[in-house]
Design an enzyme around this catalytic site. Structure first.
Site, PDB file in Angstrom:
ATOM      1  N   ASP A  52      -1.971 -10.020   7.151  1.00 50.82           N
ATOM      2  CA  ASP A  52      -2.627  -9.010   6.580  1.00 50.82           C
ATOM      3  C   ASP A  52      -2.320  -8.482   5.149  1.00 50.82           C
ATOM      4  O   ASP A  52      -1.200  -8.891   4.799  1.00 50.82           O
ATOM      5  CB  ASP A  52      -2.580  -7.418   7.480  1.00 50.82           C
ATOM      6  N   GLU A  94       1.494  -5.398   9.225  1.00 51.73           N
ATOM      7  CA  GLU A  94       2.641  -4.921   8.427  1.00 51.73           C
ATOM      8  C   GLU A  94       2.274  -4.099   7.370  1.00 51.73           C
ATOM      9  O   GLU A  94       3.063  -3.203   7.243  1.00 51.73           O
ATOM     10  CB  GLU A  94       3.340  -6.354   8.060  1.00 51.73           C
TER      11      GLU A  94
END
Length: 527
Positions: free
Chosen positions: A118, A185
């Site tokens: 991500d 994250e």
């Protein structure tokens, strides 16, 4: 203050077995333009998939913004067919990916690499400022441009590319190698659907301390300091807490204001908080001390007065002054305070009834969540008492002394001061730089980047997904293995024109390729 014991710089380490792999990959393949472009395009095409994690996203499967990660998983499968054919690839909680390369020796604990797919948003207001569109994945022969090109798709692509090269040579590991790839994250601290679930799966499978060592992202790991190249794997990271401070007072018409509105009171509090920072300390278990010692012993251009202050341990004030003189250094030894968000007021002719600030703290290794809360109570308790405010501190009410509820209700300027905490994380355990596993890491780094590189542990001021993995191994390292000097304007993660130098990306492939082989040849108990 007591300086850590010095550890000797380890010797250069290269794999001893299968020198044909060294010749074929390191000596030949990695030097070719065709392979460089292949790896660059793997990263560039991954950047084109906008795997953005926003704050406050809903559950996986319910919030459609997660759906783009299906496209990313499909892309990896198509880009690394050999990896998917040879390794066990599991999907955890829809978008987490767990790659297991089973080793022949089951009594050797696995080597675990971590990454995340991500990225943070690019920001619509800054789109025009990008040299190339943030999700273009443009490759100009020198850089791969775009959001996620450095943080953290570069690590994932480099890991899988290194494994792919080893598979092509018929390498079969003795030690199991695992790649654990999360997907949220960047999504805030409150909840993890990726790393937490991946870590729980691994803990259930391998047990407490069942992993030999863990390697995750960090800063660009090789940089020049004091005229010397330093490789700086972080062996610890700071803790975390957000504190909301809210002032509630009676409202009314702005034509008859009190001496201080809620916003005025809050301004006093902001000044108090910023004027009373946490204490800087150089404690023994802070890896920063080991780094300073190594720098004093091995750097080429450290000022002599600083070198002597470090080596003699007789000038703690001078050393603290040096660390405090720069905000990057100061963050290594102090709990940081950042007043990041402020809210209050609805209309220009209406007195605000409440106002609040959100303060972010990264907790130094010598402090704790409790220490941060106590700091607020000790700092703001007297302020509240002096103004006859009721203090609600982290769930407990502390009414001002000598003040009754009736008296408070009859005091026009009195009000409530409320302190709440969000997401509490203690500082991480510290991985020992004297452990033989750190020597394997340091030796491999020297083998890839050169014997003149000084390897020293450092404190990571931010947080990575390793916060969910603490129980899996006592040896956790955080570093992105490439030379920061490849981009003279500095790393660009989380900002406009994020980009990854192809030279740095190739160094990452080289490092992962060699680290797998070096660790595979060593039984840790025999080192």
């Amino acid at each position: 203050m007591v300086l850590n014991r010095v550890f000797n710089q380890p010797p250069v380490m290269h794999p001893k077995a299968r020198q044909d792999i060294t010749r074929q990959n390191v000596g030949e393949l990695f030097q070719t333009a065709a392979f460089r472009d292949l790896v660059a395009n793997r990263l560039a095409n991954s950047v084109k998939i906008p795997t953005i994690t926003y704050d406050g996203m809903g559950h996986v499967g319910e919030d459609s913004r997660w759906d783009v990660f299906y496209e990313f998983s499909d892309y990896l499968r198509k880009s690394f067919p050999r990896v998917y054919e040879s390794l066990t690839v599991e999907t955890i909680n829809e978008h987490g990916l767990l790659y297991t390369w089973q080793g022949a020796q089951e009594d050797m604990k696995p080597l675990l690499f971590m990454a995340h797919s991500d990225v943070v948003p690019a920001g619509e207001s800054t789109t025009e400022a990008w040299t190339y569109p943030p999700f273009s994945g443009y490759y100009d022969g020198e850089y791969i441009w775009g959001r996620g090109s450095e943080d953290d798709k570069s690590n994932l692509i480099a890991m899988l590319s290194a494994i792919d090269c080893l598979l092509a040579c018929g390498f079969a590991p003795n030690r199991t190698v695992i790649v654990s790839n999360g997907f949220d994250e960047e999504g805030g601290a409150e909840q993890s659907y990726g790393a937490r679930c991946l870590a729980e799966t691994l803990l259930d499978r391998y047990g407490t301390n069942g992993i030999e060592m863990i390697f995750d992202e960090g800063i660009a790991g090789v940089e020049k300091r004091f005229g010397t190249d330093f490789a700086l794997p972080a062996t610890a990271e700071k803790g975390y807490i957000d504190v909301t401070v809210t002032v509630n007072v009676p409202g009314g018409h702005s034509s008859t204001p009190p001496d201080h509105t809620a916003i005025g009171y809050l301004a006093q509090i902001v000044r108090l908080i910023e004027d009373h920072p946490f204490t800087s300390q150089l404690v023994r278990n802070n890896p920063t001390l080991t780094y300073l010692r190594q720098a004093a012993l091995y750097s080429k251009a450290m000022p002599e007065d600083l070198r002597q202050a470090i080596l003699s341990s007789q000038s703690p004030k001078k050393l603290l002054d040096y660390m405090d003189s720069d905000r990057e250094r100061r963050a290594m030894i102090r709990t940081s305070t950042a007043v990041d968000v402020i809210q209050g007021g609805d209309k220009v002719n209406s007195l605000p009834e409440n106002a609040s600030i959100l303060v972010n703290h990264r907790i130094a290794i010598q402090d704790s969540v409790t220490a941060v809360k106590d700091h607020y109570i000790q700092l703001l308790g007297p302020w509240a008492k002096e103004r006859s405010f009721k203090l609600y501190a982290f769930g407990a009410q502390s009414p001002p002394e000598n003040a009754t509820l009736t008296a408070l209700s009859n005091t026009s300027d009195s009000g409530d001061l409320t302190l709440t905490a969000h997401y509490e994380l203690e500082p991480s355990p510290v991985s020992s730089a004297e452990d033989p596993r750190f020597a394997l890491l340091a030796g491999t780094i020297k083998g890839v980047f050169g014997d003149d590189v000084v390897v020293a542990p450092e404190m990571l001021t931010g947080n990575t997904d390793t916060r969910y993995y603490w129980d899996l191994s006592p040896q956790i390292y955080r570093m992105s293995p490439w030379r920061a000097c490849h981009d003279p304007r500095g790393t660009r993660m989380h900002t406009v024109d994020e980009r990854m130098p192809i030279k740095g990306l190739m160094e990452m492939v080289h490092f992962y390729h060699e680290f797998i082989r070096v660790v595979d040849e060593v039984r840790i108990e025999d080192t």
